[in-house]
Design a protein around this motif. Structure first.
Motif: not given
Length: 438
Positions: A226, A230, A278, A286, A290-291, A294
């Protein structure tokens, strides 16, 4: 005799030109290296010019893509990947295949210093003022040691310890600095904002709780995934996105303690645990894209390794420069023991997987060594943040006090890496006035 080279380098240069070098009002040409060596350097001429308006009328600004980067010639080599050999075996294979490739051997700070002086010559500048950040301070020491007569002054922003013969020392220094900022700065920020995070007001207790919650190997690997996917690690160089890092700490603790309280046995699926972390992240902190990025990266990294050996390409200018610049301690034995010692004082670094194997340079022979700076080394100003994670205080302080003709400007209680422009009179004014000889 006219040279007839069979191979040449393309080196892309960017110049913000404001004045002719033969103009009576001409002061200097500022030659800039942004560090890395990884990111392209071309945008930085305009950026440093914008940050130093008092210099613009009398000064030109020049930067370049270092060989192997961006729009300059790219260097790569092929090696044989064998999945049976594991990560260490892959590193050994890269070193064996690449360390003797002639093009790879030219990716050094020494060669780049010669490139820089050639750029000076091409621009018709009798001398230059050098501005280097991070790795650019190591490079600048080579430059200043080889061509002191062609340099007016130098500014080193966030300095490596340049008193060594190679960059081997840089790893342990950075690991210690990284965990120091995590433990001191970030934990204190979370503790000061207990109303937002609900983790208490004792920073040391939050740090202990974090590693207790992520203690199991599967979950520790998930937490590392993570952090890296991220982009949250960027907070340790610029500090402005600290809320993102604090959100990760909060949700890693929440998920880790939730798993510990459940009766479900570990599944051996770090990617699944990372996905659950996440899921917990606040999209206001966040962003969802972006998540999603990731998740995609974790899915890609979780794909099974190839079952059969295959030919791969390696093109890391960072590794080429670091390994070529000086002899590192060779072999796995020393580094296995060193990584184990480092893990005791740098648990976040361990969680990020940075201590899982020796560095590539452990199998990379080199005959180069940082030249000793001469007595007429250019007058240099070192800017250093006290809690810098990437080039820690000890490194910048050593460079700022041990190099000849060098002064140190220390920014107390600051963690930013690459401090200039800092936005305060106390830092920016001395840096701007230094090239003017003030």
């Amino acid at each position: 005799m006219t040279p007839t080279p069979t191979k040449t380098w393309d080196l892309r240069i960017s110049q913000a030109k404001n004045i002719e070098t033969d103009d009576p009002d001409y002061n200097s040409t500022v030659l800039i290296h942004p560090g890395g060596p990884a990111a392209p350097g071309l945008p930085f001429a305009a950026q440093i010019q914008q940050a130093t308006p008092d210099l613009k009328a009398t000064t030109n600004f020049v930067t370049f893509d270092q060989r192997g980067i961006g729009q300059s010639s790219i260097v790569e080599c092929e090696y044989r990947y064998d999945p049976v050999a594991g990560e260490q075996g892959e590193l050994e294979a890269i070193a064996a295949a690449c360390s003797d490739v002639p093009e790879v051997r030219t990716v050094t700070s020494e060669k780049t210093a010669y490139d820089m002086d050639f750029i000076r010559h091409l621009l018709g500048a009798p001398s230059v003022t050098y501005f280097g950040s991070s790795y650019g301070t190591w490079l600048g020491t080579w430059f200043g040691s080889l061509f002191p007569e062609n340099i007016d002054r130098m500014v080193f922003d966030s300095a490596l310890d340049v008193t060594h013969d190679s960059m081997e020392h840089f790893l342990s220094a950075q690991y210690t600095g990284f965990d120091r900022q995590f433990r001191l700065h970030l934990m204190n920020r979370i503790a000061r904002n207990d109303a937002a995070y609900g983790l208490g007001d004792d920073p040391e207790a939050i740090w202990t709780r974090y590693f207790a919650a992520s203690d199991q190997p599967e979950f520790s690997e998930a937490a590392g995934l993570v952090w890296t996917t991220t982009g949250a690690l960027a907070t340790f160089s610029k500090n402005v996105p600290y809320p993102v890092a604090a959100e990760l700490v909060q949700q890693i603790i929440a998920e880790g303690e939730s798993e510990a309280d459940s009766a479900v046995a570990p599944t051996g699926d770090p990617a699944g645990a990372a996905s659950r972390i996440l899921d917990r992240l606040d999209p206001a902190v966040v962003p969802t894209p972006l998540v999603d990025a990731a998740r995609a990266q974790i899915a890609f990294q979780s794909q099974p390794a190839p079952a059969e050996p295959e030919t791969r390409t390696f093109a890391s200018t960072v590794d080429f420069a670091y390994c070529n610049d000086g002899q590192w301690t060779q072999g796995a034995g020393y580094w296995t023991a060193e990584n184990a010692k480092t893990a005791d004082v740098a648990p976040l670094t361990k969680q990020l997987g940075r201590l899982d194997a020796p560095p590539l340079c452990a199998w990379w022979p080199s005959k180069l060594a940082m030249p000793g700076p001469p007595a007429d080394f250019p007058e240099t100003l070192v800017i250093q943040s006290e809690v810098d994670a990437l080039t820690p205080l000890e490194s910048g302080r050593t460079t700022g006090t041990k190099l000849p003709n060098t002064s140190l400007l220390l920014i107390n209680n600051e963690g930013v890496h690459g401090a200039f422009p800092y936005g305060t009179h106390g830092v920016d004014t001395p840096v701007t006035e230094f090239p003017l000889g003030r």
